[in-house]
Each structure stands twice: as structure tokens, then as C-alpha cells.
Design an enzyme around this catalytic site. Structure first.
Site, PDB file in Angstrom:
ATOM      1  N   ALA A  65      35.982  43.835  30.939  1.00 47.96           N
ATOM      2  CA  ALA A  65      35.693  44.230  32.305  1.00 47.96           C
ATOM      3  C   ALA A  65      36.425  43.251  33.219  1.00 47.96           C
ATOM      4  CB  ALA A  65      34.192  44.193  32.562  1.00 47.96           C
ATOM      5  N   GLY A 108      34.455  44.298  27.412  1.00 43.85           N
ATOM      6  CA  GLY A 108      34.458  45.728  27.707  1.00 43.85           C
ATOM      7  C   GLY A 108      35.563  46.480  26.971  1.00 43.85           C
ATOM      8  N   GLU A 111      34.155  47.138  23.669  1.00 44.52           N
ATOM      9  CA  GLU A 111      33.090  48.133  23.872  1.00 44.52           C
ATOM     10  C   GLU A 111      33.675  49.524  24.132  1.00 44.52           C
ATOM     11  OE1 GLU A 111      31.427  45.434  26.868  1.00 44.52           O
ATOM     12  OE2 GLU A 111      29.503  45.633  25.854  1.00 44.52           O
ATOM     13  N   GLU A 131      31.660  37.493  26.305  1.00 47.18           N
ATOM     14  CA  GLU A 131      30.877  37.397  27.537  1.00 47.18           C
ATOM     15  C   GLU A 131      30.044  36.132  27.630  1.00 47.18           C
ATOM     16  OE1 GLU A 131      31.124  40.124  25.635  1.00 47.18           O
ATOM     17  OE2 GLU A 131      31.442  41.898  26.906  1.00 47.18           O
TER      18      GLU A 131
HETATM   19  C1  HXC Z   1      40.344  40.077  35.079  1.00 46.82           C
HETATM   20  C2  HXC Z   1      41.917  39.320  33.592  1.00 46.82           C
HETATM   21  C3  HXC Z   1      41.034  39.553  32.507  1.00 46.82           C
HETATM   22  C4  HXC Z   1      39.742  40.089  32.793  1.00 46.82           C
HETATM   23  C5  HXC Z   1      42.880  38.743  31.729  1.00 46.82           C
HETATM   24  N1  HXC Z   1      43.034  38.819  33.062  1.00 46.82           N
HETATM   25  N2  HXC Z   1      41.664  39.168  31.368  1.00 46.82           N
HETATM   26  N3  HXC Z   1      41.567  39.595  34.850  1.00 46.82           N
HETATM   27  N4  HXC Z   1      39.444  40.341  34.098  1.00 46.82           N
HETATM   28  N5  HXC Z   1      38.863  40.360  31.834  1.00 46.82           N
HETATM   29  C6  HXC Z   1      44.232  38.450  33.837  1.00 46.82           C
HETATM   30  C7  HXC Z   1      44.390  36.965  33.972  1.00 46.82           C
HETATM   31  O1  HXC Z   1      43.579  36.449  35.023  1.00 46.82           O
HETATM   32  C8  HXC Z   1      45.865  36.837  34.269  1.00 46.82           C
HETATM   33  O2  HXC Z   1      46.143  37.166  35.613  1.00 46.82           O
HETATM   34  C9  HXC Z   1      46.464  37.947  33.420  1.00 46.82           C
HETATM   35  O3  HXC Z   1      45.408  38.869  33.170  1.00 46.82           O
HETATM   36  C10 HXC Z   1      46.999  37.459  32.094  1.00 46.82           C
HETATM   37  O4  HXC Z   1      45.971  36.751  31.421  1.00 46.82           O
HETATM   38  P1  HXC Z   1      46.143  35.238  30.878  1.00 46.82           P
HETATM   39  O5  HXC Z   1      44.806  34.664  30.769  1.00 46.82           O
HETATM   40  O6  HXC Z   1      47.124  34.502  31.727  1.00 46.82           O
HETATM   41  O7  HXC Z   1      46.787  35.516  29.448  1.00 46.82           O
HETATM   42  P2  HXC Z   1      46.626  34.629  28.124  1.00 46.82           P
HETATM   43  O8  HXC Z   1      46.718  33.170  28.481  1.00 46.82           O
HETATM   44  O9  HXC Z   1      47.593  35.208  27.160  1.00 46.82           O
HETATM   45  O10 HXC Z   1      45.133  34.887  27.620  1.00 46.82           O
HETATM   46  C11 HXC Z   1      44.703  36.174  27.211  1.00 46.82           C
HETATM   47  C12 HXC Z   1      43.162  36.234  27.088  1.00 46.82           C
HETATM   48  C13 HXC Z   1      42.521  35.745  28.413  1.00 46.82           C
HETATM   49  C14 HXC Z   1      42.711  35.327  25.913  1.00 46.82           C
HETATM   50  C15 HXC Z   1      42.802  37.676  26.773  1.00 46.82           C
HETATM   51  O11 HXC Z   1      43.129  36.476  29.499  1.00 46.82           O
HETATM   52  C16 HXC Z   1      41.054  35.952  28.486  1.00 46.82           C
HETATM   53  O12 HXC Z   1      40.295  35.217  27.885  1.00 46.82           O
HETATM   54  N6  HXC Z   1      40.612  36.945  29.250  1.00 46.82           N
HETATM   55  C17 HXC Z   1      39.215  37.202  29.507  1.00 46.82           C
HETATM   56  C18 HXC Z   1      38.557  37.825  28.305  1.00 46.82           C
HETATM   57  C19 HXC Z   1      37.054  38.083  28.561  1.00 46.82           C
HETATM   58  O13 HXC Z   1      36.314  37.121  28.815  1.00 46.82           O
HETATM   59  N7  HXC Z   1      36.620  39.360  28.528  1.00 46.82           N
HETATM   60  C20 HXC Z   1      35.244  39.699  28.745  1.00 46.82           C
HETATM   61  C21 HXC Z   1      35.043  40.047  30.181  1.00 46.82           C
HETATM   62  S1  HXC Z   1      33.310  40.375  30.549  1.00 46.82           S
HETATM   63  P3  HXC Z   1      46.506  36.035  36.726  1.00 46.82           P
HETATM   64  O14 HXC Z   1      46.890  36.877  37.917  1.00 46.82           O
HETATM   65  O15 HXC Z   1      45.285  35.245  36.934  1.00 46.82           O
HETATM   66  O16 HXC Z   1      47.615  35.248  36.127  1.00 46.82           O
HETATM   67  C22 HXC Z   1      33.045  41.935  30.019  1.00 46.82           C
HETATM   68  C23 HXC Z   1      31.642  42.481  30.271  1.00 46.82           C
HETATM   69  C24 HXC Z   1      31.527  43.964  29.954  1.00 46.82           C
HETATM   70  O17 HXC Z   1      33.886  42.598  29.516  1.00 46.82           O
HETATM   71  C25 HXC Z   1      30.350  44.605  30.671  1.00 46.82           C
HETATM   72  C26 HXC Z   1      30.685  45.187  32.021  1.00 46.82           C
HETATM   73  C27 HXC Z   1      29.668  46.136  32.606  1.00 46.82           C
END
Ligand code: HXC
Length: 257
Positions: A65, A108, A111, A131
Site C-alpha cells: 500500500a 498490500g 495481499e 507492515e
Molecule cells: C510508497 C513506495 C513504497 C510504498 C516503495 N516506494 N515502496 N512509496 N509506498 N509501499 C517508493 C520509494 O519511496 C521510492 O520513491 C521508490 O518507490 C523506489 O523505492 P526505493 O525504496 O528507493 O527502492 P529500493 O531501495 O530498491 O527498495 C525497495 C523496497 C523498499 C525494499 C521494496 O522500497 C521498501 O521497503 N518499500 C516499502 C515496503 C513496505 O513496507 N510495504 C508495506 C506497506 S504497508 P522516492 O520518490 O522516495 O525515491 C501495506 C499495508 C497494506 O502494504 C494494508 C492497506 C490497507
């Protein structure tokens, strides 16, 4: 329809939905959710479509998400923000859906894959429910569907630590249907989708409904549901055609009725 965050395409009897927010690793914001649900619902309403493929990019199926969109929300905002109803509509699609996962399927994203019926993974795929690292928990079904897929102890370890698992571990755990070399992922998804889409729609809908029932009901109730739906298919023309084709040693010509 006009979409900004996904690409939508029809190939034969298969509807393709490709997530297209490369700048955010296909993070699922409200707009992405609305567009995926609209595209999947439109395919679902079209009897010329017999299977749907959902895929992302080589680097990410979806990294979760959209954290930047969620960060400032209150609990009430999350309830009122239509996140949950939208995804429930996607999960309720009758047409079989294949997730073709390359790269990250996190939070997400994992999911979303688990709302699909088949998960094909590139050998580069990485799955996880991170998360907990953000101070929250899965919110699109992760705590429920992951347990049903991989069992309590594997799911608990993944959800409580937030660690990722690679495609091989995901396959061993039973989260993915099959792992294929990354370069072959889309071809393989197309082959699986074409195979499914060549079957009779009423039997596909019935099979998916029975599979869904297995996830949701006690065994005795599920068995009753299966018997009822199995019997109902004997009133379709395609059942007569399918069995006649077997007897006559030829391929069936299904009419989707
Ligand atoms: C918003 C995101 C994002 C996310 C990545 N980006 N994941 N933006 N939401 N979930 C963005 C980054 O901010 C960045 O943009 C660009 O995408 C590239 O990501 P990087 O982090 O620079 O890439 P990398 O270093 O290769 O790392 C990849 C990664 C990391 C390991 C996947 O991006 C990461 O950990 N992402 C978050 C994963 C996560 O926690 N997902 C769960 C979310 S909560 P900028 O512009 O900043 O450079 C969830 C809840 C579900 O899903 C329920 C909802 C109702």
C-alpha cells in the site's frame, strides 16, 4: 475507460492488467485500487473474457500500500477511505485471476497476489508482510489469507518479523503455484490464462466458487456446496458437449452456457 496507474489489454479471451506506477514500485494508492477494481469488474462482466492476469514490472509486482498516502491518516480515515470495500470487490471477481509476480510483492502487494486464484512467481520474486516495520499490521487480508496459504507458524514468523522470503521459499511454503525463470514469466502466465480461458465459463465460475467456499466454510458445509454446484452444471449445454466430445474422442466446443 481511461486509466492512469494501470495498463489494460485484451489478448484473445484473456484480460491483462499491468500495474504501472514505476516511480513508486507500483505502490497501491487509492487510485490504483479503484482502477484495478474497475478494470477487473469490466473484464468480469464480459463473457468474451475467460481469465484475467494481473502483473507488475520486472522490479516490483507491488511494494505494498502507498505509505506516503497512508502516513497522515487517522484510524477513522482508514475506515472511511473505502480501502477495504474496493479490495473486497476485486476478490469477489468470478473470473479466474492469475497473479504473475516478478520482484517485490510486499504488504498490500503480497495481499493483492493472495486475492488471485493462481500465483505464478518469477525466480526473482520476493514476498513479505513488512507492515510490522511500520508500526502496523497487514490490512488487505494478509493475516488471514497468508495463514490459510502457508499455515500458522510460517505466517506468524513472516508477519511478526516483517522479513522477506524468496521465490523458492515461497514455493516450498505453498504460497505460490509455480516458480518460473523471470524471462519466461509473462509467456507462462499467458499460457496458463489461455488454457483456463478455453474452458466453459459456467464451470470456471463454479470451480472458483467452490475453491472460495473451501477457504471460508467448515468441511461438511463445503462438501454440500460442492455437490450442489456440481449437480447444477449438469443443466448446462457445455456439460453435454464436454462429455459427448470425450465419448467421440474430439475436443469440446464450449458455448459458455
Ligand atoms: C510508497 C513506495 C513504497 C510504498 C516503495 N516506494 N515502496 N512509496 N509506498 N509501499 C517508493 C520509494 O519511496 C521510492 O520513491 C521508490 O518507490 C523506489 O523505492 P526505493 O525504496 O528507493 O527502492 P529500493 O531501495 O530498491 O527498495 C525497495 C523496497 C523498499 C525494499 C521494496 O522500497 C521498501 O521497503 N518499500 C516499502 C515496503 C513496505 O513496507 N510495504 C508495506 C506497506 S504497508 P522516492 O520518490 O522516495 O525515491 C501495506 C499495508 C497494506 O502494504 C494494508 C492497506 C490497507
Amino acid at each position: 475507460a481511461e486509466y492512469e496507474t494501470i495498463l489494460v489489454e485484451t489478448r484473445g479471451r484473456v484480460g491483462w492488467i499491468t500495474l504501472n506506477r514505476p516511480e513508486a514500485l507500483n505502490a497501491l494508492n487509492t487510485q490504483v485500487m479503484r482502477e484495478i477494481v474497475a478494470a477487473a469488474s469490466a473484464f468480469d462482466a464480459d463473457t468474451a473474457i475467460g481469465a484475467i492476469v494481473v502483473t507488475g514490472s520486472e522490479r516490483a509486482f507491488a511494494a505494498g500500500a502507498d505509505i506516503k498516502e497512508m502516513e497522515s491518516q487517522t484510524g477513522l480515515d482508514m475506515v472511511m477511505g473505502d480501502h477495504f470495500g474496493g479490495w473486497a470487490d476485486f476478490a469477489a471477481v468470478r473470473t479466474p485471476v492469475i497473479a504473475a509476480v516478478s520482484g517485490y510483492a510486499l504488504g498490500g502487494g503480497c495481499e493483492l497476489a493472495m486475492m488471485c486464484d493462481i500465483i505464478l512467481a518469477a525466480d526473482s520474486a520476493k514476498f513479505g508482510q513488512p507492515e510490522i516495520n511500520l508500526g502496523v499490521i497487514p490490512g488487505m487480508g494478509g493475516s488471514q489469507r497468508l495463514i490459510r496459504a502457508v499455515g500458522y507458524y510460517k505466517a506468524a514468523e513472516l508477519i511478526l518479523t516483517g522479513r522477506m522470503m524468496d521465490a523458492a521459499e515461497a514455493e516450498r511454503a505453498g504460497l505460490v503455484s509455480r516458480v518460473v525463470p523471470a524471462a519466461e514469466l509473462l509467456d507462462e502466465a499467458g499460457t496458463v490464462a489461455d488454457t483456463i480461458a478455453s474452458k466453459s465459463l459456467p464451470s470456471l465460475y463454479a470451480a472458483k466458487a467452490a475453491l472460495d467456499a473451501a477457504m471460508e466454510t467448515p468441511l461438511a458445509e463445503g462438501l454440500r456446496f460442492e455437490r450442489h454446484v456440481f449437480a447444477s452444471l449438469f443443466d448446462t449445454a457445455d456439460q453435454k458437449e464436454g462429455m459427448a466430445a470425450f465419448r467421440e474422442k474430439r475436443s469440446p466446443d464450449f458455448q459458455n452456457r
